[in-house]
Design a protein around this motif. Structure first.
Motif, PDB file in Angstrom:
ATOM      1  N   THR A 249      47.930  26.518  -1.326  1.00 40.13           N
ATOM      2  CA  THR A 249      47.557  27.299  -0.159  1.00 40.13           C
ATOM      3  C   THR A 249      47.817  26.399   1.035  1.00 40.13           C
ATOM      4  O   THR A 249      47.639  25.185   0.974  1.00 40.13           O
TER       5      THR A 249
ATOM      6  N   SER B 163      47.278  30.652   3.338  1.00 40.77           N
ATOM      7  CA  SER B 163      48.248  31.527   2.702  1.00 40.77           C
ATOM      8  C   SER B 163      48.820  30.840   1.469  1.00 40.77           C
ATOM      9  O   SER B 163      49.010  29.630   1.463  1.00 40.77           O
TER      10      SER B 163
ATOM     11  N   PRO C 146      50.010  36.868   1.263  1.00 40.61           N
ATOM     12  CA  PRO C 146      48.619  37.140   0.889  1.00 40.61           C
ATOM     13  C   PRO C 146      47.734  35.923   1.151  1.00 40.61           C
ATOM     14  O   PRO C 146      48.156  34.786   0.971  1.00 40.61           O
ATOM     15  N   GLN C 147      46.523  36.186   1.597  1.00 37.57           N
ATOM     16  CA  GLN C 147      45.590  35.121   1.937  1.00 37.57           C
ATOM     17  C   GLN C 147      44.839  34.628   0.705  1.00 37.57           C
ATOM     18  O   GLN C 147      44.608  35.378  -0.232  1.00 37.57           O
TER      19      GLN C 147
ATOM     20  N   LEU D  77      42.116  34.157  -8.116  1.00 42.55           N
ATOM     21  CA  LEU D  77      42.879  35.396  -7.987  1.00 42.55           C
ATOM     22  C   LEU D  77      42.647  36.319  -9.171  1.00 42.55           C
ATOM     23  O   LEU D  77      42.651  35.875 -10.314  1.00 42.55           O
ATOM     24  N   SER D  78      42.503  37.598  -8.884  1.00 42.86           N
ATOM     25  CA  SER D  78      42.447  38.582  -9.957  1.00 42.86           C
ATOM     26  C   SER D  78      43.870  38.833 -10.430  1.00 42.86           C
ATOM     27  O   SER D  78      44.847  38.442  -9.773  1.00 42.86           O
TER      28      SER D  78
ATOM     29  N   ASP E  94      45.681  40.775  -7.736  1.00 44.75           N
ATOM     30  CA  ASP E  94      46.058  39.928  -6.601  1.00 44.75           C
ATOM     31  C   ASP E  94      47.264  39.067  -6.953  1.00 44.75           C
ATOM     32  O   ASP E  94      48.161  38.876  -6.145  1.00 44.75           O
ATOM     33  N   ALA E  95      47.275  38.525  -8.168  1.00 46.11           N
ATOM     34  CA  ALA E  95      48.391  37.689  -8.614  1.00 46.11           C
ATOM     35  C   ALA E  95      49.676  38.506  -8.676  1.00 46.11           C
ATOM     36  O   ALA E  95      50.735  38.037  -8.241  1.00 46.11           O
TER      37      ALA E  95
ATOM     38  N   ALA F 164      50.455  41.101  -6.871  1.00 43.78           N
ATOM     39  CA  ALA F 164      50.895  41.312  -5.486  1.00 43.78           C
ATOM     40  C   ALA F 164      51.530  40.049  -4.920  1.00 43.78           C
ATOM     41  O   ALA F 164      52.537  40.114  -4.212  1.00 43.78           O
ATOM     42  N   LEU F 165      50.978  38.915  -5.248  1.00 47.24           N
ATOM     43  CA  LEU F 165      51.508  37.636  -4.772  1.00 47.24           C
ATOM     44  C   LEU F 165      52.904  37.373  -5.331  1.00 47.24           C
ATOM     45  O   LEU F 165      53.830  37.036  -4.583  1.00 47.24           O
TER      46      LEU F 165
ATOM     47  N   TYR G 115      55.354  39.742  -3.710  1.00 47.12           N
ATOM     48  CA  TYR G 115      55.609  39.392  -2.315  1.00 47.12           C
ATOM     49  C   TYR G 115      56.720  38.348  -2.211  1.00 47.12           C
ATOM     50  O   TYR G 115      57.590  38.433  -1.351  1.00 47.12           O
TER      51      TYR G 115
ATOM     52  N   PRO H  38      47.523  34.839 -13.480  1.00 49.56           N
ATOM     53  CA  PRO H  38      47.080  34.341 -12.180  1.00 49.56           C
ATOM     54  C   PRO H  38      47.068  32.809 -12.116  1.00 49.56           C
ATOM     55  O   PRO H  38      46.738  32.140 -13.096  1.00 49.56           O
TER      56      PRO H  38
END
Length: 122
Positions: free
Chosen positions: A38, A49, A76-77, A82-83, A86-87, A89-90, A93, A101
């Motif tokens: 991050t 990020s 993503p912030q 991370l769920s 979320d992973a 989406a990351l 991206y 994750p």
């Protein structure tokens, strides 16, 4: 260099623009090797990020990543662990294949992390 040694290093994009500083290192969920960091960005109320370490290498000024400044600023912030959603989406991206994750590396405090003791006023 150990993963936790990256914390606090400046991060630069491929054009040499400073993105920010490493806040947390994450291990790749599949390989358990450092795969993400991050990066603390922003002047007021800093954000963190996610930035992939694939293609990253030590540079003259700090860690040079293979991702541009604008891409990182819109990434993503960070919000701790991370769920799976979320992973996903990351990874999407950044156009990377999906994987489990990322796992945060626990940081060992450095002496500089401890605030100095205040001397009583005389």
């Amino acid at each position: 260099m150990r993963p936790q040694d990256l914390i606090g290093h400046d991060v630069y994009d491929p054009q040499g623009r400073k993105i920010g500083r490493v806040g947390t290192v994450y291990l790749d969920g599949s390989t358990h090797e450092p795969g993400w960091v991050t990066v603390k960005t922003g002047l007021f109320g800093p954000k963190e990020s996610f930035v992939p370490l694939s293609g990253a290498h030590p540079g003259d000024q700090g860690l040079q990543v293979d991702v541009g400044l604008d891409k990182v600023k819109n990434a993503p912030q960070a919000a701790g662990t991370l769920s799976a959603a979320d992973a996903t989406a990351l990874y999407r991206y950044y156009g990377l294949p999906e994987a489990p994750p990322p796992i945060p590396v626990q940081r060992t405090p450095k002496p500089s992390d401890i605030p100095p003791r205040r001397q009583p006023a005389s």
